[in-house]
Motif scaffolding. Structure first.
Motif, mmCIF file in Angstrom:
data_model
loop_
_atom_site.group_PDB
_atom_site.id
_atom_site.type_symbol
_atom_site.label_atom_id
_atom_site.label_comp_id
_atom_site.label_asym_id
_atom_site.label_seq_id
_atom_site.Cartn_x
_atom_site.Cartn_y
_atom_site.Cartn_z
ATOM 1 N N ILE A 140 0.868 -1.177 -0.119
ATOM 2 C CA ILE A 140 -0.343 -0.105 -0.171
ATOM 3 C C ILE A 140 1.220 0.877 -0.301
ATOM 4 O O ILE A 140 1.777 1.264 1.194
ATOM 5 C CB ILE A 140 -1.033 -0.100 0.886
ATOM 6 N N PHE A 191 -9.774 -0.670 2.682
ATOM 7 C CA PHE A 191 -8.432 0.120 2.782
ATOM 8 C C PHE A 191 -8.832 1.381 2.406
ATOM 9 O O PHE A 191 -7.559 1.944 2.453
ATOM 10 C CB PHE A 191 -6.653 -0.389 2.109
ATOM 11 N N LYS A 192 -9.860 1.980 2.304
ATOM 12 C CA LYS A 192 -9.658 3.034 2.169
ATOM 13 C C LYS A 192 -11.046 3.547 2.725
ATOM 14 O O LYS A 192 -12.006 2.619 3.547
ATOM 15 C CB LYS A 192 -10.480 3.301 0.297
ATOM 16 N N ASP A 243 -10.277 -2.296 -2.518
ATOM 17 C CA ASP A 243 -9.984 -0.770 -2.414
ATOM 18 C C ASP A 243 -11.753 -0.590 -0.265
ATOM 19 O O ASP A 243 -10.959 0.140 -0.004
ATOM 20 C CB ASP A 243 -11.263 -0.271 -3.269
ATOM 21 N N SER A 244 -12.270 -0.964 -0.641
ATOM 22 C CA SER A 244 -13.644 -0.600 0.577
ATOM 23 C C SER A 244 -12.922 -1.025 1.742
ATOM 24 O O SER A 244 -13.658 -0.740 2.489
ATOM 25 C CB SER A 244 -14.920 -1.511 0.619
#
Length: 78
Positions: free
Chosen positions: A23, A77-78, A74-75
């Motif tokens: 990341i 880690f964002k 994405d869901s």
């Protein structure tokens, strides 16, 4: 800045560490257990890690894996 994550004993630590290290902005990932900190080099060179990698390769070869979509990653880690 630091993030602390608690894992159970069955967590796939090598996968989690590798995922986090990819990341953008993550400088270092350390694993601590019972007040001992393991460096990534110590983990990579351990027999346990080598066994986990071999097990993972065998599972992939046998079709025993799940693919995760970019949207799921994405869901998380964002």
């Amino acid at each position: 800045m630091e993030i602390k994550i608690s894992l159970d004993e069955y967590a796939d630590v090598p996968f989690i560490k590798k995922l986090l290290s990819q990341i953008k902005g993550v400088k270092n990932v350390e694993i601590t257990e019972d007040d001992k900190t393991y460096s990534w080099e110590e983990i990579e060179n351990s027999d346990e890690f080598k066994q986990l990698i071999e097990q993972s390769r065998n599972q992939i070869k046998n079709g025993e894996y799940e693919e995760f979509s970019d949207e799921l990653i994405d869901s998380i880690f964002k």
